[in-house]
Motif scaffolding. Structure first.
Motif, PDB file in Angstrom:
ATOM      1  N   VAL A   4       0.520 -30.476  -5.065  1.00  0.00           N
ATOM      2  CA  VAL A   4       1.611 -29.638  -5.556  1.00  0.00           C
ATOM      3  C   VAL A   4       2.911 -30.430  -5.437  1.00  0.00           C
ATOM      4  O   VAL A   4       3.136 -31.134  -4.456  1.00  0.00           O
ATOM      5  CB  VAL A   4       1.691 -28.292  -4.783  1.00  0.00           C
ATOM      6  CG1 VAL A   4       1.954 -28.497  -3.325  1.00  0.00           C
ATOM      7  CG2 VAL A   4       2.712 -27.373  -5.394  1.00  0.00           C
ATOM      8  N   PHE A   5       3.729 -30.358  -6.478  1.00  0.00           N
ATOM      9  CA  PHE A   5       5.045 -30.981  -6.476  1.00  0.00           C
ATOM     10  C   PHE A   5       6.081 -29.868  -6.403  1.00  0.00           C
ATOM     11  O   PHE A   5       6.106 -28.996  -7.270  1.00  0.00           O
ATOM     12  CB  PHE A   5       5.283 -31.801  -7.743  1.00  0.00           C
ATOM     13  CG  PHE A   5       4.384 -32.985  -7.869  1.00  0.00           C
ATOM     14  CD1 PHE A   5       4.653 -34.142  -7.165  1.00  0.00           C
ATOM     15  CD2 PHE A   5       3.262 -32.942  -8.676  1.00  0.00           C
ATOM     16  CE1 PHE A   5       3.823 -35.243  -7.273  1.00  0.00           C
ATOM     17  CE2 PHE A   5       2.423 -34.037  -8.795  1.00  0.00           C
ATOM     18  CZ  PHE A   5       2.695 -35.188  -8.084  1.00  0.00           C
ATOM     19  N   ALA A   6       6.893 -29.893  -5.368  1.00  0.00           N
ATOM     20  CA  ALA A   6       7.907 -28.857  -5.182  1.00  0.00           C
ATOM     21  C   ALA A   6       9.205 -29.521  -4.761  1.00  0.00           C
ATOM     22  O   ALA A   6       9.211 -30.575  -4.127  1.00  0.00           O
ATOM     23  CB  ALA A   6       7.469 -27.858  -4.124  1.00  0.00           C
ATOM     24  N   CYS A  21       4.684 -28.551 -10.360  1.00  0.00           N
ATOM     25  CA  CYS A  21       3.328 -28.874 -10.794  1.00  0.00           C
ATOM     26  C   CYS A  21       2.359 -28.505  -9.683  1.00  0.00           C
ATOM     27  O   CYS A  21       2.645 -28.740  -8.509  1.00  0.00           O
ATOM     28  CB  CYS A  21       3.238 -30.369 -11.099  1.00  0.00           C
ATOM     29  SG  CYS A  21       1.593 -30.925 -11.557  1.00  0.00           S
ATOM     30  N   LEU A  22       1.237 -27.932 -10.049  1.00  0.00           N
ATOM     31  CA  LEU A  22       0.176 -27.631  -9.092  1.00  0.00           C
ATOM     32  C   LEU A  22      -1.144 -27.923  -9.780  1.00  0.00           C
ATOM     33  O   LEU A  22      -1.389 -27.453 -10.883  1.00  0.00           O
ATOM     34  CB  LEU A  22       0.237 -26.168  -8.658  1.00  0.00           C
ATOM     35  CG  LEU A  22      -0.713 -25.783  -7.535  1.00  0.00           C
ATOM     36  CD1 LEU A  22      -0.049 -24.781  -6.613  1.00  0.00           C
ATOM     37  CD2 LEU A  22      -2.011 -25.249  -8.031  1.00  0.00           C
ATOM     38  N   VAL A  51      10.129 -20.303  -6.573  1.00  0.00           N
ATOM     39  CA  VAL A  51       9.860 -19.955  -7.966  1.00  0.00           C
ATOM     40  C   VAL A  51       8.825 -20.919  -8.536  1.00  0.00           C
ATOM     41  O   VAL A  51       8.756 -22.080  -8.140  1.00  0.00           O
ATOM     42  CB  VAL A  51      11.136 -19.967  -8.849  1.00  0.00           C
ATOM     43  CG1 VAL A  51      12.094 -18.885  -8.420  1.00  0.00           C
ATOM     44  CG2 VAL A  51      11.796 -21.310  -8.847  1.00  0.00           C
ATOM     45  N   VAL A  52       8.025 -20.398  -9.445  1.00  0.00           N
ATOM     46  CA  VAL A  52       7.029 -21.209 -10.152  1.00  0.00           C
ATOM     47  C   VAL A  52       7.355 -21.104 -11.625  1.00  0.00           C
ATOM     48  O   VAL A  52       7.422 -20.007 -12.175  1.00  0.00           O
ATOM     49  CB  VAL A  52       5.595 -20.708  -9.887  1.00  0.00           C
ATOM     50  CG1 VAL A  52       4.585 -21.544 -10.651  1.00  0.00           C
ATOM     51  CG2 VAL A  52       5.289 -20.718  -8.401  1.00  0.00           C
ATOM     52  N   ARG A  53       7.578 -22.241 -12.258  1.00  0.00           N
ATOM     53  CA  ARG A  53       7.890 -22.244 -13.689  1.00  0.00           C
ATOM     54  C   ARG A  53       6.829 -23.042 -14.416  1.00  0.00           C
ATOM     55  O   ARG A  53       6.644 -24.225 -14.157  1.00  0.00           O
ATOM     56  CB  ARG A  53       9.265 -22.858 -13.928  1.00  0.00           C
ATOM     57  CG  ARG A  53      10.362 -22.023 -13.345  1.00  0.00           C
ATOM     58  CD  ARG A  53      11.706 -22.435 -13.882  1.00  0.00           C
ATOM     59  NE  ARG A  53      12.721 -21.544 -13.348  1.00  0.00           N
ATOM     60  CZ  ARG A  53      13.758 -21.933 -12.647  1.00  0.00           C
ATOM     61  NH1 ARG A  53      13.947 -23.203 -12.414  1.00  0.00           N
ATOM     62  NH2 ARG A  53      14.625 -21.058 -12.201  1.00  0.00           N
ATOM     63  N   LEU A  54       6.125 -22.390 -15.323  1.00  0.00           N
ATOM     64  CA  LEU A  54       5.111 -23.059 -16.135  1.00  0.00           C
ATOM     65  C   LEU A  54       5.654 -23.230 -17.540  1.00  0.00           C
ATOM     66  O   LEU A  54       6.159 -22.277 -18.127  1.00  0.00           O
ATOM     67  CB  LEU A  54       3.821 -22.236 -16.188  1.00  0.00           C
ATOM     68  CG  LEU A  54       3.103 -22.032 -14.860  1.00  0.00           C
ATOM     69  CD1 LEU A  54       1.921 -21.096 -15.052  1.00  0.00           C
ATOM     70  CD2 LEU A  54       2.647 -23.355 -14.305  1.00  0.00           C
ATOM     71  N   GLY A  55       5.531 -24.432 -18.075  1.00  0.00           N
ATOM     72  CA  GLY A  55       5.939 -24.680 -19.451  1.00  0.00           C
ATOM     73  C   GLY A  55       4.938 -24.046 -20.415  1.00  0.00           C
ATOM     74  O   GLY A  55       3.819 -23.712 -20.059  1.00  0.00           O
TER      75      GLY A  55
END
Length: 64
Positions: A4-6, A21-22, A51-55
């Motif tokens: 995971v990239f945070a 990214c996960l 927060v998690v943001r998915l493109g």
């Protein structure tokens, strides 16, 4: 397991960590384990929000 990239963005709120990214290899509960670890580390570092943001081109779901 997975990765995971945070991190935090300078132009965002100072108390917020964003998951960029996960990815996992399909191990059961790997996503939950990684998110839990990020939440714990972020809390220890003083962050209060995650927060998690998915493109739109990110796949949601697992591959086997």
């Amino acid at each position: 397991m997975g990765v995971v990239f945070a991190g935090s963005r300078e132009h965002e709120e100072a108390d917020t960590v964003e998951i960029a990214c996960l990815s996992t290899d399909g191990t059961p509960d790997a996503c939950s384990t990684l998110l839990g670890a990020v939440c714990q580390a972020a809390g220890a570092a003083g962050y209060r929000r995650l927060v998690v943001r998915l493109g739109s081109d990110d796949a949601v779901g697992g591959r086997r």
